[in-house]
Write an enzyme that holds these catalytic residues in place. Structure first.
Site, PDB file in Angstrom:
ATOM      1  N   LYS A  57       0.844  -1.197   0.000  1.00 15.75           N
ATOM      2  CA  LYS A  57       0.000   0.000   0.000  1.00 15.75           C
ATOM      3  C   LYS A  57       0.882   1.250   0.000  1.00 15.75           C
ATOM      4  O   LYS A  57       2.109   1.148   0.064  1.00 15.75           O
ATOM      5  CB  LYS A  57      -1.008   0.013   1.156  1.00 15.75           C
ATOM      6  CG  LYS A  57      -0.565  -0.538   2.488  1.00 15.75           C
ATOM      7  CD  LYS A  57      -1.725  -0.465   3.479  1.00 15.75           C
ATOM      8  CE  LYS A  57      -1.191  -0.480   4.895  1.00 15.75           C
ATOM      9  NZ  LYS A  57      -2.179  -0.362   5.922  1.00 15.75           N
ATOM     10  N   TYR A  88       3.786 -11.290   8.905  1.00 19.57           N
ATOM     11  CA  TYR A  88       4.071 -11.303  10.344  1.00 19.57           C
ATOM     12  C   TYR A  88       5.021 -12.436  10.709  1.00 19.57           C
ATOM     13  O   TYR A  88       5.659 -12.418  11.753  1.00 19.57           O
ATOM     14  CB  TYR A  88       2.772 -11.529  11.134  1.00 19.57           C
ATOM     15  CG  TYR A  88       1.673 -10.529  10.843  1.00 19.57           C
ATOM     16  CD1 TYR A  88       1.571  -9.350  11.581  1.00 19.57           C
ATOM     17  CD2 TYR A  88       0.728 -10.759   9.848  1.00 19.57           C
ATOM     18  CE1 TYR A  88       0.557  -8.433  11.327  1.00 19.57           C
ATOM     19  CE2 TYR A  88      -0.282  -9.843   9.577  1.00 19.57           C
ATOM     20  CZ  TYR A  88      -0.358  -8.679  10.322  1.00 19.57           C
ATOM     21  OH  TYR A  88      -1.352  -7.777  10.063  1.00 19.57           O
ATOM     22  N   HIS A 102      -5.331 -10.294  15.824  1.00 17.82           N
ATOM     23  CA  HIS A 102      -5.590  -9.648  14.524  1.00 17.82           C
ATOM     24  C   HIS A 102      -7.087  -9.442  14.348  1.00 17.82           C
ATOM     25  O   HIS A 102      -7.894 -10.249  14.828  1.00 17.82           O
ATOM     26  CB  HIS A 102      -5.046 -10.529  13.387  1.00 17.82           C
ATOM     27  CG  HIS A 102      -4.829  -9.757  12.113  1.00 17.82           C
ATOM     28  ND1 HIS A 102      -5.856  -9.385  11.271  1.00 17.82           N
ATOM     29  CD2 HIS A 102      -3.696  -9.264  11.550  1.00 17.82           C
ATOM     30  CE1 HIS A 102      -5.360  -8.711  10.249  1.00 17.82           C
ATOM     31  NE2 HIS A 102      -4.041  -8.608  10.389  1.00 17.82           N
ATOM     32  N   ASP A 105     -11.096  -9.248   9.889  1.00 13.84           N
ATOM     33  CA  ASP A 105     -11.311  -8.858   8.487  1.00 13.84           C
ATOM     34  C   ASP A 105     -10.377  -9.611   7.538  1.00 13.84           C
ATOM     35  O   ASP A 105     -10.615  -9.665   6.343  1.00 13.84           O
ATOM     36  CB  ASP A 105     -11.112  -7.343   8.315  1.00 13.84           C
ATOM     37  CG  ASP A 105      -9.796  -6.852   8.867  1.00 13.84           C
ATOM     38  OD1 ASP A 105      -9.440  -7.279   9.987  1.00 13.84           O
ATOM     39  OD2 ASP A 105      -9.110  -6.060   8.198  1.00 13.84           O
ATOM     40  N   GLY A 137     -16.712   0.420   9.714  1.00 11.65           N
ATOM     41  CA  GLY A 137     -16.910   1.826   9.365  1.00 11.65           C
ATOM     42  C   GLY A 137     -15.647   2.661   9.455  1.00 11.65           C
ATOM     43  O   GLY A 137     -15.637   3.825   9.078  1.00 11.65           O
ATOM     44  N   ILE A 138     -14.575   2.082   9.979  1.00  7.73           N
ATOM     45  CA  ILE A 138     -13.348   2.880  10.048  1.00  7.73           C
ATOM     46  C   ILE A 138     -12.160   1.978   9.753  1.00  7.73           C
ATOM     47  O   ILE A 138     -12.017   0.906  10.311  1.00  7.73           O
ATOM     48  CB  ILE A 138     -13.209   3.576  11.426  1.00  7.73           C
ATOM     49  CG1 ILE A 138     -12.081   4.592  11.405  1.00  7.73           C
ATOM     50  CG2 ILE A 138     -13.005   2.605  12.569  1.00  7.73           C
ATOM     51  CD1 ILE A 138     -12.391   5.811  12.216  1.00  7.73           C
ATOM     52  N   ASP A 217       9.645  21.565 -28.143  1.00  6.70           N
ATOM     53  CA  ASP A 217      10.357  21.277 -26.892  1.00  6.70           C
ATOM     54  C   ASP A 217      11.779  21.858 -26.965  1.00  6.70           C
ATOM     55  O   ASP A 217      12.757  21.128 -27.054  1.00  6.70           O
ATOM     56  CB  ASP A 217      10.382  19.747 -26.702  1.00  6.70           C
ATOM     57  CG  ASP A 217      11.038  19.325 -25.399  1.00  6.70           C
ATOM     58  OD1 ASP A 217      11.219  20.175 -24.509  1.00  6.70           O
ATOM     59  OD2 ASP A 217      11.375  18.127 -25.284  1.00  6.70           O
TER      60      ASP A 217
HETATM   61  C1  SPV Z   1      10.795  14.964 -21.499  1.00  5.00           C
HETATM   62  O1  SPV Z   1       9.844  14.215 -21.199  1.00  5.00           O
HETATM   63  O2  SPV Z   1      10.623  16.128 -21.848  1.00  5.00           O
HETATM   64  C2  SPV Z   1      12.168  14.471 -21.443  1.00  5.00           C
HETATM   65  C3  SPV Z   1      12.437  13.053 -21.639  1.00  5.00           C
HETATM   66  O3  SPV Z   1      13.050  15.284 -21.295  1.00  5.00           O
HETATM   67  S1  SPV Z   1      12.728  12.815 -23.297  1.00  5.00           S
HETATM   68  O4  SPV Z   1      11.592  13.336 -24.055  1.00  5.00           O
HETATM   69  O5  SPV Z   1      12.906  11.406 -23.537  1.00  5.00           O
HETATM   70  O6  SPV Z   1      13.943  13.549 -23.661  1.00  5.00           O
HETATM   71 MG    MG Z   2      12.492  17.253 -21.568  1.00  2.00          MG
END
Ligand code: SPV
Ligand code: MG
Length: 445
Positions: A57, A88, A102, A105, A137-138, A217
């Protein structure tokens, strides 16, 4: 305490009782178990360490030490010891208590098998299993949902990434470019056997942040604009965030970036060792990409480290040697220098389909720096499973662009269908029902 209250003889004859718990969010159900258990004898609480919890979890909000202080001070608890495993059984075999208590549940659901193992272990050591009615309930799962609804603080969120790296075999991060994609990462989970699989945090990607704005980018989307979108993610999630800092810009500017990200609760920034007009790495050598000199990049890393305010923020150095057509030796020399300059982790990038270059890097790097985390972005070499990447020594895997790559074709298909049919009826099959979208975000009604 016990010596004051009972005679020596009764100390030795007093029965011993064991319970295991996480004790992150204390609630009446847990206090009830402690009360009942301490009625059977001297109570030892096996407190689950983060790594014992992580594959089953979400890791606790409170650290082990914080949880320990709380449990130690609850009436009826004689001592708190670590439980290093989800099961355990190892502690039962080690401490041989007369009883384990325990909640009942576990008779159904994912703990059923563990229950059988515990019965077998207690039989082996001549002890007894006491099952008590579960307080309805909890429970920690429903409380966890309530805590998620309240949100988190920047401080807690920052710390979580380091804790996850220590607690999990591999930390699983997925790209989020807006609040909605962040919400999927925050809430989605699946069960596999008795384990819970979920994403551990989010990647704020320069590629998907720019693309979703219709920009290339190339560091054209400035930090302020990226932070506006990031803020939407911060507002509706609690999981840690790793920020794609591109080249980090000028060192003088990077200092401010570090502080801004920290203030917002971002856990880590990854900066890549490129200079000039940055292009996306997945172009590889198709476009001109210039790597920074080792000296100038080290200077940027150490300036960033000096600027940070918290202990927990991480600056991760991203090595672009393979992207720029250089060899393993170059990548390793850079890794060595960047770690010595203060980098808290290394991201090794490649667009090689085979993954061999990344694998050899990781194996060599881990020999030298076994405790420095390695981050990988296996977009091109995605035939490898997380288990395999972990075996190479990778600590964090980032699925860097998949939410946006999934969204665009879906939107495109629906838009095309509307054009073709001159109505939206045929597109319905690809769209979520109106009722569902109205109820997707709680509080819409
Ligand atoms: C991005 O997710 O912008 C990264 C990783 O820089 S990559 O696109 O693989 O360069
Ligand atoms: Mg990047």
């Amino acid at each position: 305490m016990l010596v004051l209250n009972v005679s020596h003889i009764s100390v030795h004859t007093m029965k011993t009782v064991y319970i295991g718990m996480t004790a992150d969010i204390m609630h009446p159900g847990l206090i009830n178990i402690i009360n009942v258990a301490s009625g059977y004898g001297e109570l030892t609480v096996g407190l689950l360490v983060d790594s014992a919890i992580a594959s089953h979890k979400r890791i606790p909000y409170l650290t082990y030490e914080q949880r320990k202080v709380i449990v130690e001070n609850i009436k009826g608890v004689a001592r708190v010891i670590p439980q290093e495993t989800w099961s355990y059984v190892p502690n039962l075999l080690k401490y041989k208590p007369d009883y384990i208590v325990h909640g009942d549940d576990w008779k159904t659901g994912p703990l059923q098998q563990e229950r059988e193992r515990v019965f077998a272990a207690m039989k082996e050591i001549g002890g007894e299993v006491i099952e008590i009615p579960y307080t309805k309930g909890i429970n920690s799962t429903s409380l966890n949902q309530d805590v998620k609804a309240i949100g988190t603080t920047p401080e807690i969120r920052i710390q979580t990434l380091k804790r996850l790296i220590n607690a999990k075999p591999i930390v699983r991060i997925l790209e989020a470019h807006n609040g909605l994609s962040g919400l999927i990462i925050e809430h989605l989970s699946i069960t596999k056997g008795d384990k819970l699989h979920e994403f551990d945090g989010m990647w704020s990607s320069s590629l998907t942040d720019s693309t979703s704005k219709g920009k290339p980018d190339i560091e054209a989307v400035d930090l302020t604009t990226r932070l506006q979108d990031l803020n939407n993610i911060l507002e509706c999630t609690t999981k840690p965030i790793i920020f794609d800092g591109d080249t980090g810009g000028k060192t003088e500017h990077f200092i401010f970036t570090v502080r801004t990200l920290e203030r917002n609760g971002v856990s880590a920034v990854i900066i890549e060792d490129k200079v000039g007009l940055k292009k996306n790495s997945l172009f590889g050598t198709e476009v001109e990409q210039t790597q920074a000199s080792i000296e100038e990049f080290c200077y940027k890393i150490s300036a960033g480290k000096k600027a940070q305010v918290t202990q927990d923020f991480m600056i991760i150095a991203r090595i672009e040697s393979f992207i720029c057509g250089k060899n393993l030796e170059d990548a390793l020399a850079r890794a060595n220098a960047y770690v010595n300059a203060g980098a808290d982790g290394i991201m090794i990038h490649s667009k090689e389909k085979s993954g061999e270059d990344v694998k050899s890097f990781c194996i060599a790097f881990k020999q030298r720096f076994p405790f420095v985390p390695i981050v990988a972005v296996p977009t091109s070499y995605n035939q490898f499973t997380e288990d395999e990447l972990r075996e190479w020594g990778i600590n964090i895997v980032i699925y860097a662009n998949h939410m946006l790559r999934a969204a665009y074709p879906a939107m495109h298909r629906v838009a095309t269908s509307i054009l073709e049919h001159e109505r939206s009826l045929e597109a319905d099959q690809w769209c979520m029902p109106i009722k569902q979208i109205l109820e997707l975000i709680p509080g819409t009604k």
